[in-house]
Design an enzyme around this catalytic site. Structure first.
Site, PDB file in Angstrom:
ATOM      1  CB  SER A   1       9.125  39.550 107.211  1.00  0.00           C
ATOM      2  OG  SER A   1       8.449  38.424 106.764  1.00  0.00           O
TER       3      SER A   1
ATOM      4  CG  HIS B   1       5.047  39.976 103.647  1.00  0.00           C
ATOM      5  ND1 HIS B   1       4.888  39.762 104.988  1.00  0.00           N
ATOM      6  CD2 HIS B   1       6.350  39.663 103.369  1.00  0.00           C
ATOM      7  CE1 HIS B   1       6.032  39.323 105.509  1.00  0.00           C
ATOM      8  NE2 HIS B   1       6.929  39.269 104.544  1.00  0.00           N
TER       9      HIS B   1
HETATM   10  C1  GCU Z   1       8.828  33.883 103.947  1.00  0.00           C
HETATM   11  C2  GCU Z   1       8.727  33.092 105.230  1.00  0.00           C
HETATM   12  C3  GCU Z   1       8.203  33.968 106.373  1.00  0.00           C
HETATM   13  C4  GCU Z   1       9.009  35.230 106.477  1.00  0.00           C
HETATM   14  C5  GCU Z   1       9.046  35.941 105.140  1.00  0.00           C
HETATM   15  C6  GCU Z   1       9.927  37.191 105.094  1.00  0.00           C
HETATM   16  O1  GCU Z   1       7.550  34.187 103.482  1.00  0.00           O
HETATM   17  O2  GCU Z   1       7.910  31.978 105.009  1.00  0.00           O
HETATM   18  O3  GCU Z   1       8.256  33.262 107.593  1.00  0.00           O
HETATM   19  O4  GCU Z   1       8.491  36.052 107.482  1.00  0.00           O
HETATM   20  O5  GCU Z   1       9.551  35.066 104.162  1.00  0.00           O
HETATM   21  O6  GCU Z   1      10.917  37.261 105.819  1.00  0.00           O
HETATM   22  O7  GCU Z   1       9.618  38.087 104.301  1.00  0.00           O
END
Ligand code: GCU
Length: 387
Positions: free
Chosen positions: A224, A366
């Protein structure tokens, strides 16, 4: 009213494929002056430096490479762990500039049985120390050290907070204020993600001194926001042999022009401390950017890149991630690499693993899991084993 406002922002995100606007990606193989790049030499001499600069100036910020000195101290060395399957090292990497210093704490497990030097996975850890517990009392799928060790690879991690706190008010308190305060005054100065990537390169500096580690086979991994960082680290620092970008989404491996899921305006509003000031100019103006994220992947060519998604993580635009990987292929082709990914996005839990490109869309949320890591190991075996 606040509730209404925040809801309308949330609903403004598009998850409907039929509402993706028509777009044209910037041509990765055409220079600003209109020259068409036809071979790796011209790519490396003309276009690659230009593209790298476009990412520095418009998105991630400049990457300072100068410092006065660096010191490595092993607070733990060759401590047997995991029933003798691995040894643990803990290394404090201290970097000095203008009489100030920053310390990066590295946890490293080396497989006992493997022939040395060994390839290593380096995680840029944005999810807290408990995921990379050196004592192994706490174990986490996010960094499944035992599985990676059993596969014959070393595994290491450092915390992003050692470089820059992940916080819009305090992010500057690490590397930025201490070592590179001038960056804070520049519109193209690096911020937190730049600082985290800079940290990965300092850990690379250490690997070059560790005889157990094959510093030509360091695979930089991030999830992420950490996956945005692993791409940037591998683009900036060609010593990284390969890159894994897990669910990295917007301003990671996903195409911005699709405007699917998270958008630039949203990421800049929520995380103003991640990217440089100039990037804010592109809020709601994706098409004005001189780059898109396929060009970031292309900067890593011909080194291997593995991108992942999760089926329920539409925020990170799985399809846009796959398309970015495909759109990077022409640069790999300059090096004689044939397309390895299928022409259409593979189905859920159907990894496509070549020697240069890996992609999968895992069923679920996620996250980074042992399923993801199992595929990273399969991928890494393709380019790390001596033939
Ligand atoms: C949030 C953010 C993302 C990122 C994520 C993470 O959702 O909007 O861009 O990738 O956090 O780091 O888990």
């Amino acid at each position: 009213l606040m509730l209404l406002l925040s809801q309308s922002v949330a609903f403004a995100q598009n998850y409907d494929e039929s509402k993706v606007p028509r777009y044209v990606l910037p041509d990765v193989l055409k220079t600003a002056g209109g020259k068409v790049i036809r071979n790796e030499d011209k790519w490396e001499k003309l276009r690659r430096p230009e593209v790298l600069k476009l990412f520095e100036n418009n998105i991630y910020g400049r990457m300072p490479t100068d410092y006065d000195s660096i010191r490595y101290s092993l607070t733990q060395d060759d401590v047997p762990e995991m029933n003798g399957k691995a040894t643990l090292k803990q290394v404090a990497v201290t970097v000095f500039r203008n009489r100030q210093s920053v310390q990066i704490n590295v946890v490293l497990f080396v497989p006992t049985q493997a022939r040395k030097p060994v390839p290593v996975f380096l995680l840029i850890n944005n999810r807290g120390k408990e995921n990379t517990d050196p004592t192994r009392v706490k174990k986490s799928e996010f960094w499944p050290a035992e599985m990676v060790i059993d596969s014959g690879f070393a595994i290491a991690a450092f915390q992003v907070s050692d470089l820059a706190p992940d916080n819009k008010d305090t992010y500057a308190s690490g590397v930025l204020q201490k070592l590179y305060p001038e960056q804070l005054k520049m519109d193209n100065g690096m911020k937190a993600i730049g600082a985290w990537a800079w940290g990965a390169s300092r850990v690379m500096d250490y690997f070059e001194t560790d005889r157990d580690i094959d510093s030509k086979k360091v695979i930089v991994v991030g999830h992420s926001r950490g996956g945005k960082t692993s791409l940037w680290a591998a683009a900036e620092d060609q010593r990284f042999a390969a890159c894994i970008t897990n669910c990295s989404g917007n301003t990671g491996a996903a195409l911005s022009r699709r405007q699917f899921g998270e958008r630039i305006s949203r990421i800049n509003a929520t995380f103003p401390h991640w990217f440089n000031n100039t990037y804010k100019k592109y809020n709601d103006k994706e098409n004005a950017l001189p780059v898109d994220q396929h060009m970031l992947i292309a900067l890593i060519a011909p080194r291997p890149v593995y991108a992942t998604n999760a089926s329920k993580d539409l925020w990170a635009d799985p399809k846009g991630t796959f398309l970015a990987m495909k759109a990077a292929e022409p640069v790999y082709a300059l090096y004689g690499v044939r397309p390895e990914l299928p022409s259409a996005q593979p189905g859920i839990n159907m990894p496509s693993i070549g020697a240069h490109f890996g992609y999968h869309n895992r069923e679920g949320e996620h996250n980074m899991t042992v399923y993801d890591w199992g595929n990273f190991v399969r991928f890494a075996k393709k380019f790390t084993s001596d033939k």
